[in-house]
Design a protein around this motif. Structure first.
Motif, PDB file in Angstrom:
ATOM      1  N   ASP A  23      45.192   3.935  15.515  1.00  0.00           N
ATOM      2  CA  ASP A  23      46.520   3.628  15.742  1.00  0.00           C
ATOM      3  C   ASP A  23      47.587   4.385  14.636  1.00  0.00           C
ATOM      4  OD1 ASP A  23      45.837   2.066  17.612  1.00  0.00           O
ATOM      5  OD2 ASP A  23      45.464   0.205  16.379  1.00  0.00           O
ATOM      6  N   ASP A  26      47.378   8.968  15.092  1.00  0.00           N
ATOM      7  CA  ASP A  26      47.844   9.538  16.205  1.00  0.00           C
ATOM      8  C   ASP A  26      47.078  10.803  16.661  1.00  0.00           C
ATOM      9  OD1 ASP A  26      49.869   9.511  18.158  1.00  0.00           O
ATOM     10  OD2 ASP A  26      50.841  11.162  17.383  1.00  0.00           O
ATOM     11  N   ASP A  28      44.729  13.101  18.939  1.00  0.00           N
ATOM     12  CA  ASP A  28      44.354  13.268  20.381  1.00  0.00           C
ATOM     13  C   ASP A  28      43.136  13.568  20.670  1.00  0.00           C
ATOM     14  OD1 ASP A  28      47.302  13.842  20.983  1.00  0.00           O
ATOM     15  OD2 ASP A  28      47.131  15.344  20.096  1.00  0.00           O
TER      16      ASP A  28
END
Length: 276
Positions: A23, A26, A28
């Motif tokens: 959280d 961030d 990917d």
């Protein structure tokens, strides 16, 4: 695109911390090592609830590797060609998994520890690394433009600055010449170590033992790396080590390592909707 690698030292024990870190960070793609879970025990919902697809390979309460991605998760591969096993009879351990994420083939690797220099596990470690190098070299010979990331816990400190005190490691694994040579051969095969440029030492580490107050005393090791093929290396724009995540109750003994890539050649995908 942001790719991270993290030896989580038990995906079940640290499920909440992993979710909280996702959280905040961030990223990917997150490659994990030492999940310490069989496939049915892995806390998949930590990732799917946040919009990530996830692939896991675990055979027992030891080892275990996984990849979570919110930019696609395709062509999942368990192990690499020629990956040796250990023991009598020889069994291939859960130490390597790959998936194509946003156009990048990401390998989550948990290199054997080696245990002691005269232990059979040490010879196994060197065989394992040589097989990895051979496979990587063959792949780049076949496709020099391939975007490949070898990421994970390599259990090697390639330079003297990568440990807090070389004298403390005299006669021990992780710093021996054969191990360092094996790591150097991976680099020579075309896989550049892309984090150090952005996180220069000395005194910059990714692992601190739980014992002896190693973390507050800054007695660490740099053993977690991102090795990038030439085409991927050209896309790297930054890197960091999240030392803060090593702090506090219930932390892993490793810190996440993050690499940022530019958007060139990344493949757009339909991202699953997060339930968070």
């Amino acid at each position: 695109m942001r790719i991270a690698t993290w030896n989580v030292n038990s995906s079940r024990a640290r499920a909440e911390r992993i979710g909280d870190w996702l959280d905040r960070s961030d990223v990917d793609v997150l490659a994990m090592q030492e999940t310490k879970a069989r496939d049915h025990q892995f806390p998949e919902s930590v990732f799917t609830d946040r919009g990530y697809e996830v692939a896991h390979h675990g055979l027992s309460q030891w080892n275990g590797v996984a990849i979570a991605s919110r930019v696609g998760l395709e062509d999942v591969r368990i192990g690499f060609p020629g990956q040796p096993g250990f023991g009598e009879p020889e069994e291939r351990e859960a130490r390597a998994i790959a998936a194509t994420c946003g156009g990048v083939q990401v390998w989550s690797l948990y290199v054997p520890n080696g245990r002691e220099v005269d232990h059979p596990h040490y010879a196994y470690k060197l065989r394992w690394l040589e097989a990895l190098r051979e496979g990587g070299a063959a792949r780049l010979a076949e496709d020099p433009e391939a975007q490949i990331a070898y990421v994970g816990d390599f259990n090697i400190a390639p330079q003297d600055d990568d440990v807090w005190d070389m004298a403390a490691f005299e006669g021990l694994t992780h710093v021996t010449e054969p191990e360092r040579a094996a790591f150097a051969k991976l680099v020579d095969a075309g896989f550049a170590e892309v984090v150090r440029e952005y996180t220069p030492g000395p005194g910059v580490y990714t692992y601190w033992d739980y014992k002896g107050l190693a973390f507050p005393k800054r007695k660490g090791m740099r053993i977690d790396f991102v090795l990038a093929s030439p085409a991927l290396r050209a896309r790297v724009t930054g890197a960091s080590i999240d030392r803060e995540e090593r702090k506090g109750k219930g932390a892993s003994d490793h810190a996440p390592v993050i690499v940022a890539l530019d958007g060139a050649d990344s493949q757009p995908v339909d991202r699953p909707q997060s339930k968070k």
